[in-house]
Motif scaffolding. Structure first.
Motif, PDB file in Angstrom:
ATOM      1  N   UNK A   1       0.826  -1.220   0.000  1.00  0.00           N
ATOM      2  CA  UNK A   1       0.000   0.000   0.000  1.00  0.00           C
ATOM      3  C   UNK A   1       0.853   1.260   0.000  1.00  0.00           C
ATOM      4  N   UNK A   2       2.035   1.174   0.606  1.00  0.00           N
ATOM      5  CA  UNK A   2       2.931   2.334   0.618  1.00  0.00           C
ATOM      6  C   UNK A   2       3.588   2.529  -0.744  1.00  0.00           C
ATOM      7  N   UNK A   3       3.843   1.429  -1.428  1.00  0.00           N
ATOM      8  CA  UNK A   3       4.458   1.496  -2.760  1.00  0.00           C
ATOM      9  C   UNK A   3       3.440   1.942  -3.802  1.00  0.00           C
ATOM     10  N   UNK A   4       2.232   1.397  -3.728  1.00  0.00           N
ATOM     11  CA  UNK A   4       1.194   1.729  -4.702  1.00  0.00           C
ATOM     12  C   UNK A   4       0.676   3.150  -4.520  1.00  0.00           C
ATOM     13  N   UNK A   5       0.606   3.594  -3.279  1.00  0.00           N
ATOM     14  CA  UNK A   5       0.100   4.934  -3.000  1.00  0.00           C
ATOM     15  C   UNK A   5      -1.377   4.928  -2.640  1.00  0.00           C
ATOM     16  N   UNK A   6      -1.795   5.992  -1.987  1.00  0.00           N
ATOM     17  CA  UNK A   6      -3.157   6.087  -1.477  1.00  0.00           C
ATOM     18  C   UNK A   6      -4.223   5.949  -2.559  1.00  0.00           C
ATOM     19  N   UNK A   7      -3.998   6.610  -3.697  1.00  0.00           N
ATOM     20  CA  UNK A   7      -5.019   6.640  -4.744  1.00  0.00           C
ATOM     21  C   UNK A   7      -5.383   5.235  -5.219  1.00  0.00           C
ATOM     22  N   UNK A   8      -4.390   4.376  -5.377  1.00  0.00           N
ATOM     23  CA  UNK A   8      -4.660   3.021  -5.876  1.00  0.00           C
ATOM     24  C   UNK A   8      -5.297   2.155  -4.796  1.00  0.00           C
ATOM     25  N   UNK A   9      -4.967   2.399  -3.544  1.00  0.00           N
ATOM     26  CA  UNK A   9      -5.612   1.670  -2.455  1.00  0.00           C
ATOM     27  C   UNK A   9      -7.100   2.014  -2.417  1.00  0.00           C
ATOM     28  N   UNK A  10      -7.406   3.296  -2.508  1.00  0.00           N
ATOM     29  CA  UNK A  10      -8.800   3.744  -2.493  1.00  0.00           C
ATOM     30  C   UNK A  10      -9.552   3.203  -3.705  1.00  0.00           C
ATOM     31  N   UNK A  11      -8.909   3.214  -4.860  1.00  0.00           N
ATOM     32  CA  UNK A  11      -9.549   2.702  -6.078  1.00  0.00           C
ATOM     33  C   UNK A  11      -9.878   1.217  -5.943  1.00  0.00           C
ATOM     34  N   UNK A  12      -8.976   0.450  -5.339  1.00  0.00           N
ATOM     35  CA  UNK A  12      -9.218  -0.981  -5.147  1.00  0.00           C
ATOM     36  C   UNK A  12     -10.402  -1.205  -4.208  1.00  0.00           C
ATOM     37  N   UNK A  13     -10.497  -0.385  -3.162  1.00  0.00           N
ATOM     38  CA  UNK A  13     -11.612  -0.508  -2.215  1.00  0.00           C
ATOM     39  C   UNK A  13     -12.936  -0.187  -2.909  1.00  0.00           C
ATOM     40  N   UNK A  14     -12.964   0.898  -3.671  1.00  0.00           N
ATOM     41  CA  UNK A  14     -14.190   1.297  -4.367  1.00  0.00           C
ATOM     42  C   UNK A  14     -14.632   0.238  -5.376  1.00  0.00           C
ATOM     43  N   UNK A  15     -13.670  -0.342  -6.070  1.00  0.00           N
ATOM     44  CA  UNK A  15     -13.989  -1.359  -7.078  1.00  0.00           C
ATOM     45  C   UNK A  15     -14.633  -2.581  -6.432  1.00  0.00           C
ATOM     46  N   UNK A  16     -14.178  -2.930  -5.244  1.00  0.00           N
ATOM     47  CA  UNK A  16     -14.696  -4.115  -4.555  1.00  0.00           C
ATOM     48  C   UNK A  16     -16.063  -3.852  -3.932  1.00  0.00           C
ATOM     49  N   UNK A  17     -16.394  -2.566  -3.726  1.00  0.00           N
ATOM     50  CA  UNK A  17     -17.677  -2.200  -3.111  1.00  0.00           C
ATOM     51  C   UNK A  17     -18.469  -1.305  -4.076  1.00  0.00           C
ATOM     52  N   UNK A  18     -19.135  -1.899  -5.044  1.00  0.00           N
ATOM     53  CA  UNK A  18     -19.921  -1.106  -5.988  1.00  0.00           C
ATOM     54  C   UNK A  18     -20.916  -0.194  -5.272  1.00  0.00           C
ATOM     55  N   UNK A  19     -20.978   1.035  -5.710  1.00  0.00           N
ATOM     56  CA  UNK A  19     -21.879   1.987  -5.087  1.00  0.00           C
ATOM     57  C   UNK A  19     -21.225   2.822  -4.018  1.00  0.00           C
ATOM     58  N   UNK A  20     -20.051   2.390  -3.548  1.00  0.00           N
ATOM     59  CA  UNK A  20     -19.293   3.154  -2.556  1.00  0.00           C
ATOM     60  C   UNK A  20     -18.290   4.019  -3.304  1.00  0.00           C
ATOM     61  N   UNK A  21     -18.179   5.280  -2.902  1.00  0.00           N
ATOM     62  CA  UNK A  21     -17.225   6.176  -3.553  1.00  0.00           C
ATOM     63  C   UNK A  21     -16.427   6.937  -2.494  1.00  0.00           C
ATOM     64  N   UNK A  22     -15.299   6.347  -2.101  1.00  0.00           N
ATOM     65  CA  UNK A  22     -14.386   6.999  -1.170  1.00  0.00           C
ATOM     66  C   UNK A  22     -13.334   7.765  -1.972  1.00  0.00           C
ATOM     67  N   UNK A  23     -12.791   8.824  -1.380  1.00  0.00           N
ATOM     68  CA  UNK A  23     -11.833   9.660  -2.085  1.00  0.00           C
ATOM     69  C   UNK A  23     -10.486   9.762  -1.384  1.00  0.00           C
ATOM     70  N   UNK A  24     -10.375   9.180  -0.200  1.00  0.00           N
ATOM     71  CA  UNK A  24      -9.102   9.213   0.516  1.00  0.00           C
ATOM     72  C   UNK A  24      -9.034   8.034   1.472  1.00  0.00           C
ATOM     73  N   UNK A  25      -7.831   7.707   1.927  1.00  0.00           N
ATOM     74  CA  UNK A  25      -7.702   6.607   2.879  1.00  0.00           C
ATOM     75  C   UNK A  25      -8.372   6.955   4.205  1.00  0.00           C
TER      76      UNK A  25
END
Length: 276
Positions: free
Chosen positions: A186-210
């Protein structure tokens, strides 16, 4: 998403229950039963279960209610469990009525922020919290509320993990739903990609930051400074408790002694703090 989305301080964060998926009842029950068993391991990491006999106890982040119930079974006079997620509180209320009717009159569960409790000022003997402090935004404010509720000399007993910069400090969100999760990814990928992975796994959820994922990014020194600033003295502290932990914990305990690596190897904190 611009860069500022992921660098702003969490101070403006507001909890949104909709960011957390509704949990299946059978999964809730399985998780609860595991937590009941894990309570013994949790207290061992403090050196033993606290003496709750005849005391007023409050739990922050009670989730499905396992630790709140454990405190009541251990003899607490009154136990109040707080959580911000409504379906967890509803589950806890049902489970205590169905399975623990003999102690139900000593337990309360509320979907409530600790800041909004005004009837217990100076009346609580012990405040407990398990795996919650790494999620709390505005923790300085929360600690002031904890101090307000505790009687003079009252105790805060809290254990939490994983700290954000530790191997799986994002709670595995970088690879949520995937069979393999890589340490520190998560530190290598960065916050944006972590948040994107979470949103993708939870359709309808739209988070913008860790922060919206409920991760405050605090390091050990941040927690200790905040405890001190809020008017607590540390009675005991354990870092990287090994009871029931990963077999890698001894290695991480060696790494945390290497200059510059402490933040990346500190996985958990088990703290007893006294109101002064």
């Amino acid at each position: 998403m611009n860069k500022e989305t992921f660098t702003d301080q969490y101070v403006n964060y507001k909890f949104n229950e909709e960011n957390f998926a509704v949990e299946d009842e059978s999964l809730c029950l399985k998780y609860f039963e595991k937590q009941i068993i894990d309570s013994q391991k949790y207290w061992r990491r403090f050196g033993g279960r606290p003496d709750f006999c005849g005391k007023v106890v409050l739990e922050i982040g009670c989730g499905h209610g396992a630790l709140t119930i454990d405190a009541a079974i251990s003899g607490a006079q009154q136990v109040i469990g707080l959580d911000l997620i409504g379906n967890r509180i509803s589950f806890a209320q049902r489970i205590v009525a169905e399975r623990f009717p003999d102690i139900a009159n000593r337990i309360e569960f509320h979907q409530l922020d600790i800041d909004n409790i005004t009837t217990l000022d100076g009346k609580v003997d012990v405040i407990i919290s398990k795996d919650t402090f790494e999620h709390i935004m505005g923790i300085d404010r929360v600690l002031l509320s904890i101090r307000r509720l505790l009687r003079e000399g009252g105790l805060l007993i809290t254990g939490f993990s994983p700290l954000y910069y530790s191997p799986f400090g994002d709670h595995g969100f970088h690879a949520i739903g995937q069979p393999i999760k890589l340490p520190w990814a998560h530190l290598i990928l960065g916050d944006a990609r972590v948040v994107a992975a979470y949103n993708k796994y939870h359709p309808g959820v739209e988070c913008h930051s860790v922060y919206e994922l409920g991760l405050n990014k605090f390091k050990r020194r941040d927690f200790l400074q905040t405890f001190d600033k809020a008017g607590f003295t540390i009675v005991s502290e354990r870092i990287n408790a090994v009871e029931g932990a990963s077999k890698l914990m001894p290695l991480l305990n060696l790494l945390r002694k290497v200059p510059g690596l402490e933040d990346y190897a500190n996985v958990n904190m088990y703290v007893v703090a006294r109101k002064i």
